[in-house]
Scaffold this motif. Structure first.
Motif, PDB file in Angstrom:
ATOM      1  N   TYR A  81      25.611  44.441  23.976  1.00 46.84           N
ATOM      2  CA  TYR A  81      25.432  43.061  23.644  1.00 46.84           C
ATOM      3  C   TYR A  81      24.526  42.529  24.871  1.00 46.84           C
ATOM      4  N   GLN A  82      24.239  41.079  24.149  1.00 44.32           N
ATOM      5  CA  GLN A  82      23.575  40.304  25.263  1.00 44.32           C
ATOM      6  C   GLN A  82      24.209  38.940  25.227  1.00 44.32           C
ATOM      7  N   PHE A  83      25.456  38.618  24.445  1.00 41.30           N
ATOM      8  CA  PHE A  83      25.788  37.392  24.615  1.00 41.30           C
ATOM      9  C   PHE A  83      26.675  37.283  26.185  1.00 41.30           C
ATOM     10  N   PRO A  84      26.847  36.051  26.321  1.00 38.95           N
ATOM     11  CA  PRO A  84      27.741  35.831  27.672  1.00 38.95           C
ATOM     12  C   PRO A  84      28.971  36.282  27.392  1.00 38.95           C
ATOM     13  N   LEU A  85      29.528  36.807  28.355  1.00 35.55           N
ATOM     14  CA  LEU A  85      30.973  37.384  28.198  1.00 35.55           C
ATOM     15  C   LEU A  85      31.692  37.162  29.651  1.00 35.55           C
ATOM     16  N   ALA A  86      33.050  36.834  29.465  1.00 35.39           N
ATOM     17  CA  ALA A  86      33.959  36.941  30.486  1.00 35.39           C
ATOM     18  C   ALA A  86      35.152  37.873  30.221  1.00 35.39           C
ATOM     19  N   ILE A  87      35.313  38.943  31.432  1.00 40.30           N
ATOM     20  CA  ILE A  87      36.465  39.744  31.228  1.00 40.30           C
ATOM     21  C   ILE A  87      37.345  39.253  32.529  1.00 40.30           C
ATOM     22  N   ARG A  88      38.749  39.080  32.222  1.00 33.06           N
ATOM     23  CA  ARG A  88      39.526  38.527  33.176  1.00 33.06           C
ATOM     24  C   ARG A  88      40.809  39.086  33.089  1.00 33.06           C
ATOM     25  N   GLY A  89      41.806  38.834  34.060  1.00 34.22           N
ATOM     26  CA  GLY A  89      42.993  39.057  33.969  1.00 34.22           C
ATOM     27  C   GLY A  89      43.879  37.997  34.834  1.00 34.22           C
ATOM     28  N   ASP A  90      44.860  38.493  35.001  1.00 35.44           N
ATOM     29  CA  ASP A  90      45.940  37.361  35.886  1.00 35.44           C
ATOM     30  C   ASP A  90      45.867  38.007  37.070  1.00 35.44           C
ATOM     31  N   GLY A  91      44.916  38.285  37.984  1.00 33.21           N
ATOM     32  CA  GLY A  91      44.890  38.693  39.266  1.00 33.21           C
ATOM     33  C   GLY A  91      45.430  40.232  39.150  1.00 33.21           C
ATOM     34  N   PHE A  92      45.771  40.701  40.385  1.00 36.11           N
ATOM     35  CA  PHE A  92      46.012  42.141  40.614  1.00 36.11           C
ATOM     36  C   PHE A  92      47.522  42.416  39.666  1.00 36.11           C
ATOM     37  N   THR A  93      48.023  41.673  39.288  1.00 35.64           N
ATOM     38  CA  THR A  93      48.993  42.174  38.050  1.00 35.64           C
ATOM     39  C   THR A  93      48.457  42.617  36.823  1.00 35.64           C
ATOM     40  N   SER A  94      47.160  42.371  36.436  1.00 39.99           N
ATOM     41  CA  SER A  94      46.463  43.043  35.446  1.00 39.99           C
ATOM     42  C   SER A  94      45.634  44.401  35.790  1.00 39.99           C
ATOM     43  N   THR A  95      46.278  45.386  35.662  1.00 40.28           N
ATOM     44  CA  THR A  95      45.937  46.634  36.161  1.00 40.28           C
ATOM     45  C   THR A  95      45.406  47.467  35.002  1.00 40.28           C
ATOM     46  N   ILE A  96      44.080  48.107  35.133  1.00 47.13           N
ATOM     47  CA  ILE A  96      43.701  48.986  34.184  1.00 47.13           C
ATOM     48  C   ILE A  96      43.673  50.301  34.846  1.00 47.13           C
ATOM     49  N   LEU A  97      44.322  51.340  34.434  1.00 50.82           N
ATOM     50  CA  LEU A  97      44.551  52.682  34.784  1.00 50.82           C
ATOM     51  C   LEU A  97      43.338  53.609  34.145  1.00 50.82           C
ATOM     52  N   TRP A  98      42.511  53.844  35.114  1.00 58.29           N
ATOM     53  CA  TRP A  98      40.972  54.503  34.999  1.00 58.29           C
ATOM     54  C   TRP A  98      41.367  55.982  34.860  1.00 58.29           C
ATOM     55  N   ALA A  99      41.520  56.703  33.722  1.00 62.14           N
ATOM     56  CA  ALA A  99      42.349  58.111  33.349  1.00 62.14           C
ATOM     57  C   ALA A  99      41.432  58.983  32.824  1.00 62.14           C
ATOM     58  N   VAL A 100      40.034  58.721  33.272  1.00 61.66           N
ATOM     59  CA  VAL A 100      39.016  59.598  32.697  1.00 61.66           C
ATOM     60  C   VAL A 100      37.899  59.938  33.702  1.00 61.66           C
ATOM     61  N   ASN A 101      37.393  61.039  33.817  1.00 62.94           N
ATOM     62  CA  ASN A 101      36.247  61.440  34.762  1.00 62.94           C
ATOM     63  C   ASN A 101      35.197  61.068  34.027  1.00 62.94           C
ATOM     64  N   ALA A 102      34.781  59.646  33.908  1.00 63.72           N
ATOM     65  CA  ALA A 102      33.774  59.197  33.296  1.00 63.72           C
ATOM     66  C   ALA A 102      33.528  57.712  33.675  1.00 63.72           C
ATOM     67  N   ASP A 103      32.425  57.027  33.284  1.00 62.03           N
ATOM     68  CA  ASP A 103      32.440  55.541  33.403  1.00 62.03           C
ATOM     69  C   ASP A 103      33.602  55.016  32.658  1.00 62.03           C
ATOM     70  N   LEU A 104      34.362  53.769  33.351  1.00 63.40           N
ATOM     71  CA  LEU A 104      35.138  52.983  32.796  1.00 63.40           C
ATOM     72  C   LEU A 104      34.729  51.946  31.721  1.00 63.40           C
ATOM     73  N   PHE A 105      34.079  51.137  32.375  1.00 58.79           N
ATOM     74  CA  PHE A 105      33.319  50.242  31.589  1.00 58.79           C
ATOM     75  C   PHE A 105      31.780  50.521  31.594  1.00 58.79           C
ATOM     76  N   SER A 106      31.258  50.546  30.490  1.00 59.71           N
ATOM     77  CA  SER A 106      29.680  50.842  30.286  1.00 59.71           C
ATOM     78  C   SER A 106      29.021  50.211  29.351  1.00 59.71           C
ATOM     79  N   TRP A 107      27.849  49.752  29.968  1.00 61.56           N
ATOM     80  CA  TRP A 107      26.800  49.008  28.985  1.00 61.56           C
ATOM     81  C   TRP A 107      25.490  49.424  28.793  1.00 61.56           C
ATOM     82  N   SER A 108      25.246  49.671  27.366  1.00 57.23           N
ATOM     83  CA  SER A 108      23.899  50.382  27.248  1.00 57.23           C
ATOM     84  C   SER A 108      22.865  49.419  27.217  1.00 57.23           C
ATOM     85  N   GLN A 109      22.881  48.202  26.992  1.00 50.68           N
ATOM     86  CA  GLN A 109      22.066  47.298  26.932  1.00 50.68           C
ATOM     87  C   GLN A 109      22.128  46.452  28.239  1.00 50.68           C
ATOM     88  N   GLN A 110      21.251  45.579  28.365  1.00 48.22           N
ATOM     89  CA  GLN A 110      21.189  44.592  29.740  1.00 48.22           C
ATOM     90  C   GLN A 110      22.324  43.694  29.353  1.00 48.22           C
TER      91      GLN A 110
END
Length: 434
Positions: free
Chosen positions: A106-135
C-alpha cells in the motif's frame, strides 16, 4: 429521533443506515467472542468534527488475543481492509499469536498501534513478522510489544521489514523482545529509500541480526531506547547498520550493547558512501567493535560513552577515500574487558584512513592503545585537551601533519610513539614516556 439525529450531526454520518452500522460495530467491540463482522461493517469513525478516521480493531476481524489461538488470518483480514484508505490497525490488550508473515502492499497513511506493552504480538514463525512489498509512506507504529516465540529467528528475519523502503514514518514506544532460545533475529529493516523517519524510545532486545538497518536517503533519527544483542560479540550482529548514501542520520541518547558491532557505516547497499552521521550522548558497550566506519562518512560524535569492546571502541577502516571523524567529549575505556589480543586489539580509537579531530575526550583503561594510527595515509589530524591514562599505550601515531597538544597522560604501560612528518607535538604532560 432527536437524540439519534444529534449523533448523526456530531459524527457527520450521512444516512441513518450508517448509525446502525456504528452501533453494530460497538456491540462487536464489546463482545469479542461474537462472530467476526464483515469487513464492510468494521469501519468506525472515532473522532468528531469531521476527522473521518477509519479504525480497524483486530478483534472485530476475528482475532481472539488469548495467546494460543492462531490469529494470523484474522489480522491479515484487517490488514486487507486497511489497504484501501488511510486507516488505523488497532491491537487492543491481549496476546496475538501470529504464525505467518503479515503482508502489506500500500501507499496510504497507516497507523499500527496497541495499548502499550499489554498488547503483545507473539512472533511464532522464522520469517519476517510485518513485511511491506512496496514503499511505505507516512506509517506510524506505536505502543506495541512483539515477543519472539516458538522458534529461534534467523538473522535475516525481521519484526518489521520494508522491502521497498519507508519514508516520512515513525516508530514509537515499541518493545521487540527475544531471549534464548527464541532470539529476535532483526528489528527494523528499512531496505531501499529510508528518508525522514524517526525511531523514538524503542527497545530492541535479543538481536541476532541487525537492530535497525537504514537504506539510502536522509534524516533518519534514532532517539532514546536500547538495542541489545545476545552478548556473543562475534555473531555478525549489528546494532545500527547504515548501509550507504544516507545523510543526516542522528543516534542520540541510545544504548547499543552486547553485539558484534554497535554501529556500522558502510556502502554495502551499492549507493555509495554515507554522508553526515551524528552520535550524541549515546552508549556503545560490550561489543566486538563499538563504532565502525567503513566508508567516507563525516562522523560527528559528542559525549559518547564507548566501553568494553574487544577489538576497538572506534575504528576507521583502511583504504577509504576520505572519512572525517570528529569526537568531542565523552569517555572511551576498558577495551578487552572480556577478551582480545592487546598487541593489535583492545584499542580505544584506531584510524586507518582519512582524518580526525579529538578534543576533550577521556581515554582510559584500554589494554591496547588509547589512540592508534598505523597507516601513514592518515593526515592533518589533531588531538587536543584529552586525558589519556592507564592504557597499554597512550599514543602510537604515524601520518602527516598532525598536531598533538595540551593532553595529559598518566599510568600508561608503554611509552608513546610519535612518527610522521610536519607534526607538532608540544605542551603535553606525561605523554612522552610510559
Amino acid at each position: 429521533w432527536a437524540f439519534r439525529q444529534g449523533e448523526v450531526d456530531a459524527m457527520r454520518f450521512s444516512t441513518l443506515a450508517q448509525i446502525f452500522l456504528s452501533i453494530f460495530f460497538a456491540a462487536s467491540h464489546s463482545h469479542p467472542a461474537t462472530a467476526p463482522t464483515p469487513l464492510g461493517l468494521i469501519r468506525a469513525v472515532k473522532f468528531a468534527a469531521g476527522n473521518d478516521t477509519n479504525v480497524f480493531n483486530v478483534r472485530s476481524c476475528g482475532a481472539v488475543g488469548d495467546g494460543t489461538t492462531d490469529d494470523t488470518v484474522a489480522v491479515q483480514r484487517c490488514i486487507a481492509a486497511c489497504l484501501t484508505l488511510p486507516s488505523v490497525l488497532y491491537f487492543p490488550s491481549g496476546s496475538y499469536l501470529i504464525t505467518d508473515t503479515l503482508q502489506f502492499s500500500y501507499q496510504f497513511p497507516l497507523a499500527i498501534r496497541g495499548d502499550g506493552f499489554t498488547s503483545t504480538i507473539l512472533w511464532a514463525v522464522n520469517a519476517d513478522l510485518f513485511s511491506w512489498s512496496q514503499q511505505a509512506v507516512e506509517l506510524s507504529v506505536s505502543e506495541l510489544r512483539v515477543e519472539s516465540a516458538a522458534v529461534p529467528k534467523a538473522a535475516s528475519s525481521a519484526a518489521f521489514k520494508f522491502n521497498g523502503g519507508v519514508v516520512r514514518s515513525e516508530f514509537r514506544q515499541l518493545l521487540l523482545w527475544g531471549v534464548p532460545p527464541y532470539t529476535l533475529g532483526s528489528g527494523i529493516r528499512m531496505i531501499g529509500v529510508s528518508d525522514t523517519n524517526h525511531i523514538t524510545d524503542c527497545v530492541i532486545w535479543g538481536v541476532a541480526g541487525v537492530g535497525v538497518e537504514i537504506g539510502h536517503g536522509s534524516e533518519v533519527r534514532i532517539n532514546g531506547g536500547r538495542i541489545i544483542g545476545n552478548a556473543l560479540r562475534n555473531d555478525s550482529s549489528i546494532g545500527v547498520h547504515v548501509t550507504g548514501n544516507n545523510g543526516g542520520v542522528h543516534i542520540a541518547q541510545t544504548d547499543i550493547i552486547a553485539l558484534q558491532t554497535a554501529v556500522l557505516l558502510d556502502a554495502s547497499n551499492g549507493f555509495g558512501s554515507n554522508r553526515e552521521i551524528f552520535l550524541t550522548h549515546a552508549t556503545l558497550d560490550s561489543c566486538g567493535t563499538g563504532l565502525a566506519i567503513a566508508d567516507s562518512s563525516y562522523v560527528s560524535v559528542a559525549g559518547l560513552w564507548a566501553a568494553s569492546s574487544d577489538l576497538n571502541q572506534i575504528w576507521v577502516a583502511p583504504d577509504q577515500a576520505n572519512p572525517i571523524l570528529v569526537v568531542a567529549g565523552g569517555t572511551i575505556f576498558n577495551g578487552c574487558a572480556y577478551e582480545g589480543d592487546p598487541t593489535t586489539q583492545c584499542n580505544g580509537i584506531t584510524v586507518n584512513s582519512g582524518t580526525f579531530i579529538l578534543s576533550g575526550v577521556q581515554i582510559r583503561n584500554n589494554k591496547g592503545r588509547a589512540i592508534w594510527v598505523p597507516n601513514s595515509s592518515v593526515t592533518e589530524y589533531s588531538i587536543t585537551g584529552c586525558h589519556v591514562f592507564q592504557n597499554g599505550q597512550a599514543f602510537d601515531l604515524v601520518g602527516d601533519s598532525m598536531t598533538i597538544t595540551g593532553n595529559v597522560c598518566s599510568g600508561n604501560k608503554q611509552p608513546s610513539w610519535f612518527g610522521g612528518s610536519n607534526s607538532v607535538v608540544v605542551n603535553n604532560i606525561g605523554c612522552y614516556g610510559a
